[in-house]
Write an enzyme that holds these catalytic residues in place. Sequence first.
Site, PDB file in Angstrom:
ATOM      1  N   SER A  46     -37.526  10.562  96.806  1.00  0.00           N
ATOM      2  CA  SER A  46     -36.064  11.127  97.015  1.00  0.00           C
ATOM      3  C   SER A  46     -35.101  10.452  96.008  1.00  0.00           C
ATOM      4  O   SER A  46     -35.045  10.569  94.797  1.00  0.00           O
ATOM      5  CB  SER A  46     -35.647  11.120  98.471  1.00  0.00           C
ATOM      6  OG  SER A  46     -34.564  11.573  98.927  1.00  0.00           O
ATOM      7  N   ASP A  48     -37.972  17.441 100.588  1.00  0.00           N
ATOM      8  CA  ASP A  48     -37.915  15.792 100.173  1.00  0.00           C
ATOM      9  C   ASP A  48     -39.318  15.194 100.653  1.00  0.00           C
ATOM     10  O   ASP A  48     -39.940  15.205 101.632  1.00  0.00           O
ATOM     11  CB  ASP A  48     -36.684  15.236 101.438  1.00  0.00           C
ATOM     12  CG  ASP A  48     -36.363  13.898 100.918  1.00  0.00           C
ATOM     13  OD1 ASP A  48     -37.240  12.898 101.026  1.00  0.00           O
ATOM     14  OD2 ASP A  48     -35.331  13.766 100.452  1.00  0.00           O
TER      15      ASP A  48
END
Length: 729
Positions: A62, A209
């Site tokens: 991320s 993610d």
Amino acid sequence: MRHLLSCLLLCLLPMIVQAAEAPRPKVGLVLSGGAARGLAHIGVLKALEEQGIQIDAIAGTSMGAVVGGLYASGYKIDELEKLALNIDWQQALSDAPPRADVPFRRKQDDRDFLVKQKLSFRDDGSLGLPLGVIQGQNLALMLESLLAHASDTRDFDKLPIPFRAVATDIASGEKVVFRKGHLPQVIRASMSIPAVFAPVELDGRLLVDGGMTDNIPLDVAREMGVDVAIVVDIGTPLRNSKQLTTVVDVLNQSITLMTRRNSEEQLAALHPDDILIQPSLASFGVTDFGRAEEMIEAGYRATRILDARLAQLKPSQPLDPELSAAREPSERTPIITAIKVENDSKVGDDVIRYYIRQHIGQPLDLGRLQTDMGTLYGLDYFEQVQYRVAHKGTNHTLIITARGKRSGTDYLRLGLNLSDDMRGDSAFNLGASYRVNGINRLGAEWLTRAQIGDRQELYSEFYQPLDVGSRYFIAPYGAFDAQNVEATLDNDPIAQYRVERYGFGLNVGRQIGNSGEVRLGVGEAWGKADVRIGDQDLPSESFNEGFYEVKYSFDSLDNVYFPHEGEDFGLALRQYEPGLGSDNRYRQWEVALDKALSHGPDTFILGGRYGRTLNDANVVTSSFLLGGARQLSGFREDAISGQNISLMRAVYFRRLTPRSYLPLDFPLYAGGSLERGRVWNNDNEFDSGYINAASVFIGFDTPLGPLNFSYGFNDADEQAVYLNLGQTF
């Protein structure tokens, strides 16, 4: 004895030499996810560099993939700090391009009181819903521009520092570790928070993610062959029950629970020689991009506290100059030798190519390219418009990728306004527009607008570009409208007419950049005017109109609802001719101007309207309308009419809420206006004289559109309240 010691030293010498020449441990850096909190990674890197720690591999998830990928590709610490502090995060975390980059045709969609949010429909008529609140258009563009120098490095082991990024396959729930690929796209996939960002489709997978499966990718770093791991954990702490007060809090807590579970598994696998850095970030939220400097400092302090342990990883010899040179990024502005378009949308490749102003044989102009991408995206045909540079020897090909909208390109928008004069007389209007896009490869569209209420309207226009850049166009239309017009004699109202008008026409025109348009048109209309209120013995009237007209429009406002800078200018000239079927020969013209000026949270809008009717004409059918919020406040919407009007106004408003770095920003405004206007006719004694008016208002820019509540009054002893959902000024 001396001989024995000599023999012992001779035996131990190889071991001593071997120990002295023992290779230093291979150091891996593990950067966790945490949205804005990930900016603390920059402070960690800064402290590690000051300690002289050489990083041999980076694994990130991320925001950790963003910072880690930039650093691995050659960015220096001071460059990363500058980026974190100077990036417009609100713009980056949205899809809409700056309004200055939007084509003028799309700016016209804002001219009615329709709300900014629209529903999209597919070709089969079904409602199209996106896979995320944000498609990631601007975020992807930002990553492409920052990583243009490394975008063609497919093997991440060949970056200045070997790198890995982690994402999650939303369909299978599997962890996906990227060792190869297109670096900006890989990083974009790693930070696709589910439902917030649309997933990235890559190699047949829908990726979200990486924090969903591996928020602290220590295992990934181990697989890269590191001996010692420096792990940076900036994960969001869990909230207690008293802190969970909204549905947003519960949603955030749900995501945190998933990421903390896999994070704890990774932290439990730390070796005694590994180093864990946990910056003190309890007071920072995942959207606190505006506090970048504080978070960088928190990461720096947390790392310097561990100087003693980190010193053990410091190499005994300075870094080889050749290795230092390898850390320098390659040329970030390559010479573009060719341009290629990859397109699966409704418009042709040549339409897309027209908007790309990059010159062949010139360095890549990232600033201009960003603007061009915004203009293309603003056409409303694409889910995303991205670019990359493919390098092959001395050839550098700029590749433009335009993906058509899976959620559809036909749009429905709604709007509402209400007004009440506080004396029992009120008005309302409910409007809608439907636009069919991409009828042919040049980008033809069919716009239909309808409105019911105090003013009824049905307007339909077919807009056909004549060239690939939509510079020239032709636009036939048909129209119907019905509205109330007050007839006044000697300053006394004698009747209110209901005027119905039907018509059709043809415009040809030219767009002037993204901010202007000129139209030449010819039209015909007919209708009737019946007495609605007043002396019923007054005659009803039928009329015929034939005209030609010229219209010029210019719009450079940065925000049509609550602008802070720019101008909105319109000029219309119309000549009615018996030769075109008109009952009378007369001329009308109208000019309108608004200029926005801002200083900090304070904004002033200066402007007004002026309209004239020249020659004799029927008063009822040739009247302009005034009245409404900031259009001589105190009168209800379109309450006064006359063949000539003038209006001057100064509007002030101030933003009351701080700027948010969330994908959706809902600012609250308060303000007021001062106005002065006049209405008069040519063929009777009606002249309102100059009327002074004022208003106060509160505006809230909601997800649906601006909601504006106003109270207005004037020195004609009129007062009214207004509620507008949509157009504000």
